[in-house]
Motif scaffolding. Structure first.
Motif, PDB file in Angstrom:
ATOM      1  N   SER A  62       0.821  -1.210   0.000  1.00 28.77           N
ATOM      2  CA  SER A  62       0.000   0.000   0.000  1.00 28.77           C
ATOM      3  C   SER A  62       0.857   1.262   0.000  1.00 28.77           C
ATOM      4  N   LYS A  63       2.064   1.199   0.561  1.00 30.19           N
ATOM      5  CA  LYS A  63       2.923   2.385   0.614  1.00 30.19           C
ATOM      6  C   LYS A  63       3.410   2.815  -0.770  1.00 30.19           C
ATOM      7  N   ASP A  64       3.321   1.921  -1.748  1.00 34.97           N
ATOM      8  CA  ASP A  64       3.763   2.257  -3.102  1.00 34.97           C
ATOM      9  C   ASP A  64       2.715   3.028  -3.893  1.00 34.97           C
ATOM     10  N   LEU A  65       1.499   3.116  -3.352  1.00 40.14           N
ATOM     11  CA  LEU A  65       0.413   3.757  -4.083  1.00 40.14           C
ATOM     12  C   LEU A  65       0.409   5.267  -3.875  1.00 40.14           C
ATOM     13  N   SER A  66       0.096   5.988  -4.935  1.00 39.68           N
ATOM     14  CA  SER A  66      -0.005   7.445  -4.848  1.00 39.68           C
ATOM     15  C   SER A  66      -1.453   7.914  -4.857  1.00 39.68           C
ATOM     16  N   ILE A  67      -2.387   6.978  -4.829  1.00 36.49           N
ATOM     17  CA  ILE A  67      -3.808   7.303  -4.930  1.00 36.49           C
ATOM     18  C   ILE A  67      -4.470   7.083  -3.569  1.00 36.49           C
ATOM     19  N   ILE A 107     -19.424 -10.394 -16.555  1.00 36.89           N
ATOM     20  CA  ILE A 107     -18.435 -11.419 -16.891  1.00 36.89           C
ATOM     21  C   ILE A 107     -17.298 -11.483 -15.865  1.00 36.89           C
ATOM     22  N   ALA A 108     -17.261 -10.534 -14.928  1.00 35.41           N
ATOM     23  CA  ALA A 108     -16.160 -10.527 -13.963  1.00 35.41           C
ATOM     24  C   ALA A 108     -16.561  -9.783 -12.699  1.00 35.41           C
ATOM     25  N   GLY A 109     -15.900 -10.147 -11.605  1.00 31.53           N
ATOM     26  CA  GLY A 109     -16.095  -9.476 -10.331  1.00 31.53           C
ATOM     27  C   GLY A 109     -14.753  -9.188  -9.684  1.00 31.53           C
ATOM     28  N   LEU A 110     -14.748  -8.184  -8.831  1.00 33.62           N
ATOM     29  CA  LEU A 110     -13.520  -7.680  -8.222  1.00 33.62           C
ATOM     30  C   LEU A 110     -13.686  -7.639  -6.707  1.00 33.62           C
ATOM     31  N   LEU A 111     -12.659  -8.081  -5.994  1.00 35.38           N
ATOM     32  CA  LEU A 111     -12.646  -8.003  -4.534  1.00 35.38           C
ATOM     33  C   LEU A 111     -11.285  -7.484  -4.095  1.00 35.38           C
ATOM     34  N   ILE A 112     -11.284  -6.370  -3.356  1.00 37.63           N
ATOM     35  CA  ILE A 112     -10.035  -5.797  -2.851  1.00 37.63           C
ATOM     36  C   ILE A 112     -10.020  -5.908  -1.330  1.00 37.63           C
ATOM     37  N   GLU A 113      -8.933  -6.458  -0.806  1.00 36.75           N
ATOM     38  CA  GLU A 113      -8.766  -6.599   0.635  1.00 36.75           C
ATOM     39  C   GLU A 113      -7.451  -5.961   1.063  1.00 36.75           C
ATOM     40  N   LYS A 114      -7.470  -5.321   2.217  1.00 34.48           N
ATOM     41  CA  LYS A 114      -6.245  -4.761   2.784  1.00 34.48           C
ATOM     42  C   LYS A 114      -5.817  -5.638   3.953  1.00 34.48           C
ATOM     43  N   LYS A 115      -4.562  -6.079   3.918  1.00 32.06           N
ATOM     44  CA  LYS A 115      -4.047  -6.989   4.930  1.00 32.06           C
ATOM     45  C   LYS A 115      -2.746  -6.441   5.511  1.00 32.06           C
ATOM     46  N   LYS A 116      -2.414  -6.905   6.705  1.00 35.81           N
ATOM     47  CA  LYS A 116      -1.117  -6.603   7.305  1.00 35.81           C
ATOM     48  C   LYS A 116      -0.338  -7.903   7.414  1.00 35.81           C
ATOM     49  N   ILE A 117       0.813  -7.952   6.765  1.00 33.95           N
ATOM     50  CA  ILE A 117       1.694  -9.113   6.817  1.00 33.95           C
ATOM     51  C   ILE A 117       2.933  -8.705   7.598  1.00 33.95           C
ATOM     52  N   LEU A 120       3.946  -5.070   7.338  1.00 31.90           N
ATOM     53  CA  LEU A 120       3.756  -4.538   5.992  1.00 31.90           C
ATOM     54  C   LEU A 120       2.278  -4.522   5.627  1.00 31.90           C
ATOM     55  N   ASP A 121       1.772  -3.345   5.224  1.00 24.83           N
ATOM     56  CA  ASP A 121       0.391  -3.226   4.749  1.00 24.83           C
ATOM     57  C   ASP A 121       0.352  -3.495   3.252  1.00 24.83           C
ATOM     58  N   VAL A 122      -0.536  -4.396   2.851  1.00 27.27           N
ATOM     59  CA  VAL A 122      -0.636  -4.751   1.438  1.00 27.27           C
ATOM     60  C   VAL A 122      -2.094  -4.720   0.995  1.00 27.27           C
ATOM     61  N   TYR A 123      -2.277  -4.526  -0.303  1.00 21.55           N
ATOM     62  CA  TYR A 123      -3.572  -4.710  -0.938  1.00 21.55           C
ATOM     63  C   TYR A 123      -3.539  -6.017  -1.717  1.00 21.55           C
ATOM     64  N   ILE A 124      -4.634  -6.757  -1.638  1.00 21.78           N
ATOM     65  CA  ILE A 124      -4.802  -7.951  -2.462  1.00 21.78           C
ATOM     66  C   ILE A 124      -6.020  -7.723  -3.353  1.00 21.78           C
ATOM     67  N   ILE A 125      -5.775  -7.757  -4.650  1.00 20.96           N
ATOM     68  CA  ILE A 125      -6.840  -7.576  -5.638  1.00 20.96           C
ATOM     69  C   ILE A 125      -7.256  -8.952  -6.135  1.00 20.96           C
ATOM     70  N   GLY A 126      -8.469  -9.357  -5.838  1.00 20.33           N
ATOM     71  CA  GLY A 126      -8.999 -10.621  -6.331  1.00 20.33           C
ATOM     72  C   GLY A 126      -9.895 -10.373  -7.533  1.00 20.33           C
ATOM     73  N   PHE A 127      -9.693 -11.165  -8.580  1.00 21.69           N
ATOM     74  CA  PHE A 127     -10.399 -10.950  -9.839  1.00 21.69           C
ATOM     75  C   PHE A 127     -10.898 -12.290 -10.360  1.00 21.69           C
ATOM     76  N   GLY A 128     -12.208 -12.419 -10.501  1.00 26.45           N
ATOM     77  CA  GLY A 128     -12.792 -13.619 -11.076  1.00 26.45           C
ATOM     78  C   GLY A 128     -13.349 -13.308 -12.449  1.00 26.45           C
ATOM     79  N   LEU A 129     -12.895 -14.036 -13.461  1.00 26.65           N
ATOM     80  CA  LEU A 129     -13.282 -13.762 -14.845  1.00 26.65           C
ATOM     81  C   LEU A 129     -13.859 -15.012 -15.492  1.00 26.65           C
ATOM     82  N   ASN A 130     -15.095 -14.907 -15.973  1.00 27.37           N
ATOM     83  CA  ASN A 130     -15.704 -16.000 -16.732  1.00 27.37           C
ATOM     84  C   ASN A 130     -15.150 -15.973 -18.155  1.00 27.37           C
TER      85      ASN A 130
END
Length: 234
Positions: A62-67, A107-117, A120-130
């Motif tokens: 997440s620290k790499d993002l400028s948005i 045809i597709a769905g998106l799931l974004i989760e923010k986690k701490k590892i 380190l804070d990270v974003y996980i982008i989940g993408f399901g595509l038919n």
């Protein structure tokens, strides 16, 4: 080197990707064509037919993002919309807040989760595509790349090209809110909405920088809604 990991079977790519964080690469992605317990938005499940569709997760710091975090969902939806539009060369839209519509079918769905590892804070982008599925008898609003274009796509090639595309584009947001609203499904058209079990006609006006959707309702006037507060019935 940023790894792209393939699993023959995965319970959930958003969960399994957490097993591959050693070494802290800039990006990690994991994909499968056989996901047994996929996660959707708000604890919904994402059902998947083995060998016909793609489940893909992408992790970044997440620290790499400028948005701002409030716009990250829109930025990601824009990128995935652009990827599908370029892949199919056909009209692709975003159904607020996290679905992709190709020729009027989801045809597709998106799931974004923010986690701490660890620390380190990270974003996980989940993408399901038919991709290759053709039987949507239980999901009349859904479709796939195959049903909507008549073309057969290679699942592995899509995963590899998507990883390359996200590595190039994810850290460089441009015109996020403008582009999201430009491609917003059913914007400025009369549609039917479900509000707490009651149907009402309305017109989607825009999404704002805080993630709200503004709808001009037939009986209640202009109101804003957050995720899960309103359902677009088309």
């Amino acid at each position: 080197m940023n790894p792209l990991i393939y699993l023959e079977i995965s319970t959930s790519t958003n969960i399994d990707i957490l097993k591959f964080t050693k070494g802290e690469p800039k990006f990690i992605a994991l994909y499968t064509f056989n996901q047994t317990n996929g996660k959707g938005q708000y604890d919904n499940s994402w059902e998947m037919i083995p060998g016909e569709n793609l489940a893909f997760s992408f992790m970044l710091k997440s620290k790499d993002l400028s948005i701002p975090s409030s716009l990250f969902n829109f930025h990601t939806a824009n990128l995935l919309r652009n990827f599908i539009a370029n892949l199919t060369q056909q009209n692709t839209e975003i159904k607020w807040p996290n679905d992709l519509i190709l020729n009027k079918k989801k045809i597709a769905g998106l799931l974004i989760e923010k986690k701490k590892i660890e620390n380190l804070d990270v974003y996980i982008i989940g993408f399901g595509l038919n991709v290759l599925q053709t039987d949507f008898s239980k999901l009349p609003k859904a479709g796939s790349l195959l049903t909507q274009t008549g073309k057969i796509f290679n699942l592995k090639n899509i995963a590899e090209h998507l990883f390359d595309f996200l590595q190039t584009e994810i850290l460089h947001p441009k015109n996020t809110l403008i582009d999201f609203n430009y491609h917003l499904f059913m914007k400025d058209q009369i549609a039917v909405f479900n509000l707490k079990g009651k149907r009402q006609n309305g017109i989607i006006k825009h999404a704002d920088e805080n993630g709200y959707l503004w709808i001009d309702l037939e009986h209640d006037g202009l109101r804003k809604f957050f995720h899960k507060e309103v359902e677009l019935l088309y």
